[in-house]
Design an enzyme around this catalytic site. Structure first.
Site, PDB file in Angstrom:
ATOM      1  N   MET A 105      10.416 -27.649  44.449  1.00  0.00           N
ATOM      2  CA  MET A 105      10.206 -26.228  44.656  1.00  0.00           C
ATOM      3  C   MET A 105      10.917 -25.384  43.601  1.00  0.00           C
ATOM      4  SD  MET A 105       8.123 -26.391  47.000  1.00  0.00           S
ATOM      5  CE  MET A 105       7.951 -24.683  47.430  1.00  0.00           C
ATOM      6  N   HIS A 106      10.642 -25.692  42.361  1.00  0.00           N
ATOM      7  CA  HIS A 106      11.252 -24.937  41.259  1.00  0.00           C
ATOM      8  C   HIS A 106      10.222 -24.787  40.146  1.00  0.00           C
ATOM      9  CE1 HIS A 106      14.392 -23.740  38.329  1.00  0.00           C
ATOM     10  NE2 HIS A 106      13.755 -24.529  37.493  1.00  0.00           N
ATOM     11  N   ILE A 107      10.032 -23.572  39.693  1.00  0.00           N
ATOM     12  CA  ILE A 107       9.092 -23.345  38.592  1.00  0.00           C
ATOM     13  C   ILE A 107       9.750 -23.785  37.284  1.00  0.00           C
ATOM     14  CG2 ILE A 107       7.793 -21.622  37.290  1.00  0.00           C
ATOM     15  CD1 ILE A 107       7.596 -20.000  39.886  1.00  0.00           C
ATOM     16  N   ASN A 125       2.094 -33.025  39.289  1.00  0.00           N
ATOM     17  CA  ASN A 125       2.549 -32.286  40.466  1.00  0.00           C
ATOM     18  C   ASN A 125       1.564 -32.420  41.615  1.00  0.00           C
ATOM     19  OD1 ASN A 125       4.179 -30.195  41.907  1.00  0.00           O
ATOM     20  ND2 ASN A 125       2.279 -29.032  41.715  1.00  0.00           N
ATOM     21  N   HIS A 127      -0.025 -30.428  44.529  1.00  0.00           N
ATOM     22  CA  HIS A 127      -0.259 -29.059  45.004  1.00  0.00           C
ATOM     23  C   HIS A 127      -1.038 -29.153  46.304  1.00  0.00           C
ATOM     24  CE1 HIS A 127      -1.083 -24.851  45.163  1.00  0.00           C
ATOM     25  NE2 HIS A 127      -2.351 -24.962  44.865  1.00  0.00           N
ATOM     26  N   GLU A 198      -1.838 -35.800  51.463  1.00  0.00           N
ATOM     27  CA  GLU A 198      -0.884 -35.784  50.336  1.00  0.00           C
ATOM     28  C   GLU A 198      -0.356 -37.174  50.032  1.00  0.00           C
ATOM     29  OE1 GLU A 198       2.154 -33.189  51.683  1.00  0.00           O
ATOM     30  OE2 GLU A 198       1.224 -31.388  50.890  1.00  0.00           O
TER      31      GLU A 198
END
Ligand SMILES: Nc1nc2c(c(=O)[nH]1)N[C@@H](CN(C=O)c1ccc(C(=O)N[C@@H](CCC(=O)O)C(=O)O)cc1)CN2
Ligand SMILES: NCC(=O)N[C@@H]1O[C@H](COP(=O)([O-])[O-])[C@@H](O)[C@H]1O
Length: 226
Positions: A105-107, A125, A127, A198
């Site tokens: 949870m980090h851009i 990733n 999504h 997922e």
């Protein structure tokens, strides 16, 4: 890199690590041609249970703490740039072939993306929505709200390459998830359905990314378009 060279994965997490667990379970079969090992798990959150999962599996792990950078550096952009540059060094120290963001949870800024690209390390990733939909955090909650508002009748899960624009990198695979009333009116029911998808998608997406990486390294043109 010979076909028998193991594929080295680094997994970035922030939470419970159920997707990490799926990758750990699938480790022996992630690639039919390249023995694959998860060489490190890195979390940006100290309390992430995924760190316990890594430890229980004998996988080296690290906690990379953004708060300490924010205390030392201002403005926040400088803190994030230093954080990301150090995260890149931390990742590259293990010489991974592929980085998997599994609920990370980090851009990631170019301070991270650029060194990895220069080292030829691809990043993928998970999504929890389809391409171009609900980009960013809280995608499941936003998809549920759109479903309840009659705006969508399906959502999905995507595994994609990571570029600077969040969740807009080239897709590796997408799985559509049809939605129906009244079952999916309950967000907990929908979350469970999405999480199940997922756990399969992250294994298959990682498998495909490994195969594409080896094909690219053996001279075939499967490099992702940036
Ligand atoms: N440059 C990129 N970075 C990341 C990507 C990407 O495609 N390009 N994918 C994300 C994963 N992700 C959604 O799939 C995502 C995670 C977190 C956020 C976000 O807004 N993070 C905030 C902090 C939120 C929090 O701490 O709860 C932030 O970084 O300031 C957006 C998208 C991984 N990174
Ligand atoms: N933007 C990415 C994102 O929101 N990912 C979400 O984080 C969860 C991580 O779960 P896990 O820690 O149990 O694997 C995943 O379920 C996924 O929906």
């Amino acid at each position: 890199m010979s076909p028998t060279t193991p594929a080295r994965l680094t997994v970035l997490i922030s939470g419970s690590g159920t997707n990490l667990a799926a990758l750990i379970t699938a480790q022996p079969t992630l690639s039919s041609t390249h023995p694959t090992s998860i060489v490190r798990v890195i979390s940006n959150r100290k309390a992430a249970y995924g760190l316990t999962r890594a430890s229980d599996a004998g996988i080296p792990s690290a906690y990379h703490n953004l708060a300490s950078y924010k205390k030392r550096l201002t403005p926040e952009s400088a803190a994030r740039e230093a954080y990301d540059a150090d995260l890149a060094s931390l990742v590259l120290a293990d010489s991974p072939d592929l980085v998997v963001c599994a609920g990370f949870m980090h851009i990631l800024s170019p301070a991270f993306l650029r060194p990895l690209e220069e080292a030829g390390v691809r990043i993928i990733n998970l999504h929890p929505a389809l391409r171009g939909e609900f980009n960013g955090a809280h995608a499941i909650e936003r998809a549920h709200a759109a479903f309840m508002a009659g705006e969508i009748q399906r959502t999905g899960v995507m595994i994609h390459y990571v570029i600077s624009e969040v969740d807009m990198g080239e897709p590796i695979l997408q799985v559509a998830i049809p939605l129906s009333h009244p079952d999916d009116d309950n967000i907990a029911v929908l979350e469970d359905r999405i999480h199940d998808v997922e756990h399969e998608a992250i294994v298959e997406g990682t498998r495909l990314a490994i195969e594409a990486l080896w094909a690219a390294r053996e001279g075939q043109n499967t490099a992702p378009s940036s």
